[in-house]
Design a protein around this motif. Structure first.
Motif, short mmCIF file in Angstrom:
data_model
loop_
_atom_site.label_atom_id
_atom_site.label_comp_id
_atom_site.label_asym_id
_atom_site.label_seq_id
_atom_site.Cartn_x
_atom_site.Cartn_y
_atom_site.Cartn_z
N VAL A 170 22.74 -26.39 4.67
CA VAL A 170 21.71 -26.65 5.68
C VAL A 170 22.35 -26.73 7.07
O VAL A 170 21.79 -26.21 8.04
CB VAL A 170 20.94 -27.96 5.34
N ASN A 171 23.51 -27.38 7.16
CA ASN A 171 24.22 -27.46 8.45
C ASN A 171 24.59 -26.08 8.97
O ASN A 171 24.46 -25.81 10.17
CB ASN A 171 25.47 -28.33 8.34
N MET A 175 23.16 -23.19 8.26
CA MET A 175 21.95 -22.47 8.67
C MET A 175 21.38 -23.06 9.96
O MET A 175 20.87 -22.33 10.79
CB MET A 175 20.90 -22.53 7.55
N GLY A 176 21.48 -24.37 10.12
CA GLY A 176 21.01 -25.00 11.35
C GLY A 176 21.79 -24.51 12.56
O GLY A 176 21.21 -24.24 13.62
N GLY A 177 23.11 -24.39 12.42
CA GLY A 177 23.93 -23.87 13.51
C GLY A 177 23.59 -22.43 13.86
O GLY A 177 23.57 -22.05 15.04
N ILE A 199 20.60 -20.94 13.28
CA ILE A 199 19.25 -20.85 13.83
C ILE A 199 19.16 -21.50 15.21
O ILE A 199 18.63 -20.91 16.15
CB ILE A 199 18.24 -21.50 12.85
N VAL A 200 19.68 -22.71 15.34
CA VAL A 200 19.51 -23.46 16.59
C VAL A 200 20.44 -22.97 17.69
O VAL A 200 20.03 -22.78 18.83
CB VAL A 200 19.71 -24.97 16.35
N TYR A 201 21.71 -22.75 17.34
CA TYR A 201 22.70 -22.41 18.36
C TYR A 201 23.05 -20.93 18.41
O TYR A 201 23.83 -20.51 19.25
CB TYR A 201 23.99 -23.22 18.15
N THR A 203 27.76 -20.39 2.17
CA THR A 203 26.37 -20.77 1.99
C THR A 203 25.87 -20.39 0.60
O THR A 203 25.20 -21.18 -0.07
CB THR A 203 25.49 -20.13 3.08
#
Length: 136
Positions: free
Chosen positions: A79-80, A82-84, A86-88, A100
């Motif tokens: 999740v971390n 994928m968050g990086g 998507i967000v960054y 992953t």
């Protein structure tokens, strides 16, 4: 709570001894685009979020098993990542893809194993009830 509080105190002492706080102050003024106040709010939010994350993991180990805690932490890593991405807008290169996929595979395997174990226990319970009704 004691483990998390100890880690926070030791990390804070390390930052004080090493002189990390003046560096953070410079970074908040010179590097962070949203201003110094936003920088410190972001830092504090991250500290609290990570404390809750690790406290939750420790609670999971306490209430279930270290295996379940480790598996959930592994799923959190995916999740971390994928968050990086998507967000960054991080690059989702080969190493991130493989890590992953391995995280998802491990988590899925654990869930399937738990499902099969629960199904087996339910079948044994049903068989035992049927045998008791047959005898009566």
């Amino acid at each position: 709570m004691v483990m998390e509080l100890s880690a926070t105190i030791l990390a804070t002492l390390g930052m004080i001894i090493d002189g990390g706080f003046p560096e953070m102050k410079k970074e908040g003024k010179n590097v962070f685009d949203l201003g110094e106040k936003s920088y410190w709010l972001t830092v504090m939010f991250n500290v609290v979020a990570w404390l809750f994350c690790f406290m939750g993991t420790a609670g999971m180990v306490f209430l279930t098993s270290s295996l379940t805690g480790g598996v959930c932490m592994t799923a959190l890593m995916a999740v971390n990542v994928m968050g990086g991405v998507i967000v960054y807008g991080d690059n989702f290169g080969g190493i991130k893809v493989v890590s992953t996929l391995l995280c998802i595979w491990g988590f899925s395997s654990h869930l399937f194993g738990m499902y099969m174990k629960r199904k087996e226990l339910e079948e044994k319970k049903k068989k035992k009830i049927d045998e008791q009704q047959f005898v009566a």
